[in-house]
Design an enzyme around this catalytic site. Structure first.
Site: not given
Ligand code: F6R
Length: 233
Positions: A63, A132, A134, A139
């Site tokens: 992303d 959450n 995701h 989301e």
């Molecule tokens: C990042 C992404 C997100 C993260 C998720 C966890 O490219 O797509 O889905 O993997 O938000 O983030 P952290 O590792 O910072 O807890």
């Protein structure tokens, strides 16, 4: 599911690095699906220091924020360059992140989806776990989003990500993300999650009802899923 329980973040990073190193050794021209955030920083450090050969590998990131350019320190392209790409011998032209500056994010999403297809699909996809549930920027929703698409970020995600920005107002409100189907088509998936604040959501995702309200729950249906975590006893 292959559940690898580890003691801490360092062990998680090591175990994940071993998987990625084995992947490029076995198939040097692998398509690696990559993620940003706090979870993979240790893994990328280990890959950077491994002196491994990534010269034939290709990468596709999950992303990117809309409205942030590659030289913006908050962009995911910038994160990837700083944390990994500039430290390994991957051909920069073979590293792909959605273009956050695309004038038409919908067209960019379509292009990105086609690109992944053209590359022959993803061999090994890395995922972090959102608070959450995701994955990528998919989301909680009423249905699973299929292909790469533009998404408007949940309030909770904007709040969580604001730690990287001067204020929550500076966090972009939309992003381009691989869809659930894009992710699920990866031949192998590895999830990394560390810290007690991820325990509940990880349990829900791996053992709860499969529902788009917890996007990561769909991973229960994947044929080759590895989860590396220090969240469980
Ligand atoms: C990042 C992404 C997100 C993260 C998720 C966890 O490219 O797509 O889905 O993997 O938000 O983030 P952290 O590792 O910072 O807890």
């Amino acid at each position: 599911m292959n559940l690898i329980k580890v003691e801490n973040y360092e062990e998680m990073s090591r175990a994940a690095a071993d998987l990625f190193l084995a992947q490029v050794k076995e198939k040097p021209a692998s398509v690696l699906g990559l993620a940003t955030g706090s979870s993979p920083v240790g893994l990328y450090k280990l890959l950077a220091g491994a002196n491994a050969d990534f010269s034939q590998a290709k990468s596709v990131n999950l992303d990117e924020y809309c409205g942030l350019s590659a030289d913006n320190p908050q962009s995911y392209r910038y994160f990837m360059t700083e944390n990994l790409f500039k430290h390994i011998n991957i051909n920069q032209a073979n590293t792909h992140v959605p273009d956050g500056m695309a004038a038409n994010p919908d067209a960019e999403a379509e292009r990105y989806e086609e690109l992944i297809e053209k590359l022959g699909g993803i061999d090994l996809q890395l995922l972090g776990m959102g608070h959450n549930g995701h994955i990528g920027f998919n989301e909680p929703d009423e249905e699973f989003a299929a292909a790469t698409h533009r998404v408007y970020l949940a309030e909770q995600t904007i709040k969580a990500n604001s730690r990287f920005f001067a204020s929550p107002e500076e966090v972009p409100t939309s992003a381009i993300t691989m869809g659930i189907k894009t992710i699920m088509q990866a031949r192998k998936i590895v999830v990394i999650a560390s810290g007690s604040e991820k325990t509940n959501i990880l349990k829900k995702a791996l053992y709860g009802t499969i529902t788009p309200r917890v996007p990561a729950s769909v991973l229960q249906l994947h044929q080759n899923l590895t989860v590396i975590t220090d969240c469980f006893e």
